[in-house]
Design an enzyme around this catalytic site. Structure first.
Site, PDB file in Angstrom:
ATOM      1  N   CYS A   1       2.057   5.622  -3.054  1.00 26.78           N
ATOM      2  CA  CYS A   1       2.466   5.522  -4.461  1.00 26.78           C
ATOM      3  C   CYS A   1       2.041   4.232  -5.156  1.00 26.78           C
ATOM      4  O   CYS A   1       1.479   4.270  -6.252  1.00 26.78           O
ATOM      5  CB  CYS A   1       3.982   5.678  -4.576  1.00 26.78           C
ATOM      6  SG  CYS A   1       4.575   7.328  -4.175  1.00 26.78           S
TER       7      CYS A   1
ATOM      8  N   GLY B   1       0.840  -1.195   0.000  1.00 29.57           N
ATOM      9  CA  GLY B   1       0.000   0.000   0.000  1.00 29.57           C
ATOM     10  C   GLY B   1       0.870   1.238   0.000  1.00 29.57           C
ATOM     11  O   GLY B   1       1.931   1.265  -0.598  1.00 29.57           O
TER      12      GLY B   1
END
Length: 236
Positions: free
Chosen positions: A57, A54
């Site tokens: 980006c 996660g």
């Protein structure tokens, strides 16, 4: 940038899927990753299993690249599989917790679970697209009551108030919980007073979904440890 972050997400999804295979075969994901990491064409970076990927980006860029593919009329099954594998992996971890902590009715309804770590990685207070929160939401969907501790957080965002209760210490989060689930790789968790945590838990279960804890240390505290991609015999 999209291609680079997709490739990193791909490596993480690969590691998490490989960890599941290791569990089925009685192998140790750390040994496997160390072995393939010796190959200079592969390396060992971004091959540590965890509760999914996660952050600010990787999810944004993988989905953006997927939109570029769709707009360009290009099929990229590997990209879709990388994203789908991440979600499926998180559901699999929640199933593991449910299997060990379900109440008398076989569900997690009303079962308290303690979460250690909410940020998407150690060393930050960033919660954006945190895999820890993704796992928390899946647990909550099954009716679990969640308490949590994170060294970087003193308060929650308003939108998370219905999801979980934030506490000031790990033992406070463990109060009355059927299990403790490690979701962020904070090094502080290694040095916790695990006897104090054990004394507050309603059942001696610790799911270490970052593989950062010492199973022998938890055993001395009277706790049952389960890692990810690690043989269950290590816990015993």
């Amino acid at each position: 940038k999209y291609a680079a972050n997709f490739f990193l997400a791909l490596k993480l999804s690969f590691a998490n899927n490989l960890a599941t295979l290791c569990e089925r075969l009685g192998a140790d994901i750390d040994d496997v990753v160390a072995g393939i990491g010796h190959d200079p064409r592969i390396g060992g970076a971004f091959l540590r299993p965890g509760p999914g990927w996660g952050g600010s980006c990787l999810p944004k860029d993988t989905h953006a690249l997927l939109r570029v593919c769709e707009e360009s009329g290009v099929e990229f099954p590997l990209l879709r599989a990388t994203i789908e594998t991440n979600v499926a992996h998180q559901r699999l971890l929640v199933e593991r917790v449910a299997a060990g902590c379900a109440g008398a009715d076989g569900s997690l309804r009303g079962v308290r679970i303690a979460l250690l770590g909410l940020t998407f990685k150690a060393g930050t207070s960033d919660l954006r697209d945190s895999p820890a929160l993704a796992v928390a939401r899946l647990l909550r969907e099954q009716g679990a009551e969640l308490t949590a501790y994170d060294p970087a957080l003193s308060e929650l965002r308003p939108d998370l108030g219905d999801l979980l209760t934030l506490t000031g210490t790990a033992p406070d989060a463990a109060e009355g919980a059927r299990a403790c689930v490690v979701l962020t790789e904070w090094p502080q968790f290694r040095g916790l007073d695990w006897e104090a945590v054990a004394g507050r838990l309603a059942a001696p279960l610790v799911y270490d979904f970052r593989n950062i804890l010492d199973p022998a240390r938890l055993d001395r505290a009277g706790l049952t440890w389960e890692g990810i991609g690690r043989p269950l015999a290590m816990a015993r």
